[in-house]
Scaffold this motif. Structure first.
Motif, PDB file in Angstrom:
ATOM      1  N   THR A  39       2.507   0.251   1.317  1.00 26.97           N
ATOM      2  CA  THR A  39       1.063   0.479   1.480  1.00 26.97           C
ATOM      3  C   THR A  39       0.328   0.300   0.153  1.00 26.97           C
ATOM      4  OG1 THR A  39       1.530   2.076   3.242  1.00 26.97           O
ATOM      5  CG2 THR A  39      -0.670   2.137   2.273  1.00 26.97           C
ATOM      6  N   ILE A  40       0.913   0.863  -0.919  1.00 29.93           N
ATOM      7  CA  ILE A  40       0.297   0.749  -2.250  1.00 29.93           C
ATOM      8  C   ILE A  40       0.248  -0.708  -2.697  1.00 29.93           C
ATOM      9  CG2 ILE A  40       0.641   1.274  -4.703  1.00 29.93           C
ATOM     10  CD1 ILE A  40       1.722   4.027  -3.797  1.00 29.93           C
ATOM     11  N   GLY A  43      -2.426  -2.559  -0.938  1.00 28.64           N
ATOM     12  CA  GLY A  43      -3.720  -2.146  -1.481  1.00 28.64           C
ATOM     13  C   GLY A  43      -4.016  -2.786  -2.829  1.00 28.64           C
ATOM     14  N   SER A 152      -7.636   1.080  -8.608  1.00 31.62           N
ATOM     15  CA  SER A 152      -7.288   0.741  -7.235  1.00 31.62           C
ATOM     16  C   SER A 152      -6.485   1.854  -6.572  1.00 31.62           C
ATOM     17  CB  SER A 152      -6.484  -0.561  -7.218  1.00 31.62           C
ATOM     18  OG  SER A 152      -6.000  -0.834  -5.928  1.00 31.62           O
ATOM     19  N   LEU A 153      -5.515   2.407  -7.296  1.00 26.57           N
ATOM     20  CA  LEU A 153      -4.708   3.504  -6.749  1.00 26.57           C
ATOM     21  C   LEU A 153      -5.560   4.736  -6.468  1.00 26.57           C
ATOM     22  CD1 LEU A 153      -1.505   3.230  -8.984  1.00 26.57           C
ATOM     23  CD2 LEU A 153      -1.677   2.734  -6.544  1.00 26.57           C
ATOM     24  N   ASP A 156      -7.425   4.177  -3.311  1.00 27.38           N
ATOM     25  CA  ASP A 156      -6.529   4.323  -2.154  1.00 27.38           C
ATOM     26  C   ASP A 156      -6.293   5.781  -1.788  1.00 27.38           C
ATOM     27  OD1 ASP A 156      -6.276   1.633  -1.769  1.00 27.38           O
ATOM     28  OD2 ASP A 156      -4.380   1.442  -2.844  1.00 27.38           O
ATOM     29  N   TYR A 157      -6.278   6.637  -2.807  1.00 24.51           N
ATOM     30  CA  TYR A 157      -6.029   8.061  -2.566  1.00 24.51           C
ATOM     31  C   TYR A 157      -7.319   8.880  -2.496  1.00 24.51           C
ATOM     32  CZ  TYR A 157      -1.041   7.300  -3.008  1.00 24.51           C
ATOM     33  OH  TYR A 157       0.254   6.883  -2.800  1.00 24.51           O
ATOM     34  N   GLN A 158      -8.430   8.182  -2.159  1.00 23.97           N
ATOM     35  CA  GLN A 158      -9.730   8.813  -1.917  1.00 23.97           C
ATOM     36  C   GLN A 158     -10.222   9.693  -3.084  1.00 23.97           C
ATOM     37  OE1 GLN A 158      -7.376   9.264   1.037  1.00 23.97           O
ATOM     38  NE2 GLN A 158      -8.139   7.218   1.475  1.00 23.97           N
TER      39      GLN A 158
END
Length: 199
Positions: A39-40, A43, A152-153, A156-158
């Motif tokens: 998933t990462i 993304g 970006s990470l 992805d983790y809001q």
């Protein structure tokens, strides 16, 4: 050596899990981690594609050439052993430019090409030259203006503010780069003095 360390960690982890009766949790963690890794990666593809595209536009607009001109005197000071206009200089500047924008994946091929050129300058010896050591130190420390991968990470983790780490990253990587250069120069001049003393 690194592979042996990783295998050792896995074996020790599985042994402790088996002894403590936690194999089920380990299996769940392995599959959950693999799924999260995929998933990462997916993304990251979008953000890397975007910034690589931006780098291409910047190159076509002449911005990278301008960055190269700014970096050229700095690179010449750091790598006095490399002849002027040698291809290695161009690869080193490209590597540093990509790292400035947090594009480690784009910087790596340029760094490898630079190392190949530096090895040829070193008559293909197995021992690393001064310039090869300096490039490795700077590439590892790598001052970064825009940490695209980390941003970006965080997206992805809001994260509520994914770009708030920019200033911290600039300060941290500036310190690491200065430290890498100082340590590199310390050991270089120490070796020089030792060589003079032996003579």
């Amino acid at each position: 050596m690194v592979n042996i360390i990783w295998v050792g960690l896995f074996v020790v982890g599985f042994m402790f899990a088996a002894i403590n009766g936690n194999m089920e949790q380990v299996n769940e963690a392995v599959f959950a981690g693999a799924k999260e890794a995929v998933t990462i990666c997916i993304g990251l593809i979008s953000i890397l594609t975007f910034w690589l595209g931006m780098m291409r536009i910047a190159e076509m607009a002449g911005m990278l050439r301008a960055v190269g001109r700014v970096l050229q005197p700095f690179v010449r000071k750091l790598f006095p052993d490399i002849p002027k206009d040698h291809p290695a200089i161009g690869y080193i500047i490209s590597n540093m430019s990509a790292n400035l924008f947090g594009l480690g994946n784009a910087a790596t091929p340029m760094g490898i090409k630079a190392m190949k050129e530096l090895k040829e300058l070193n008559n293909n010896k197995d021992e690393a030259s001064r310039s090869m050591i300096t490039l490795l130190a700077i590439n590892t420390a790598s001052i970064t203006l825009i940490p695209t991968t980390v941003i970006s990470l965080r997206i992805d983790y809001q994260s509520a503010a994914p770009t708030e780490i920019v200033m911290t990253t600039i300060m941290a990587t500036a310190c690491s780069t200065i430290g890498a250069i100082l340590i590199d120069r310390y050991f270089y001049y120490r070796r020089l003095r030792k060589g003079c003393g032996d003579n």
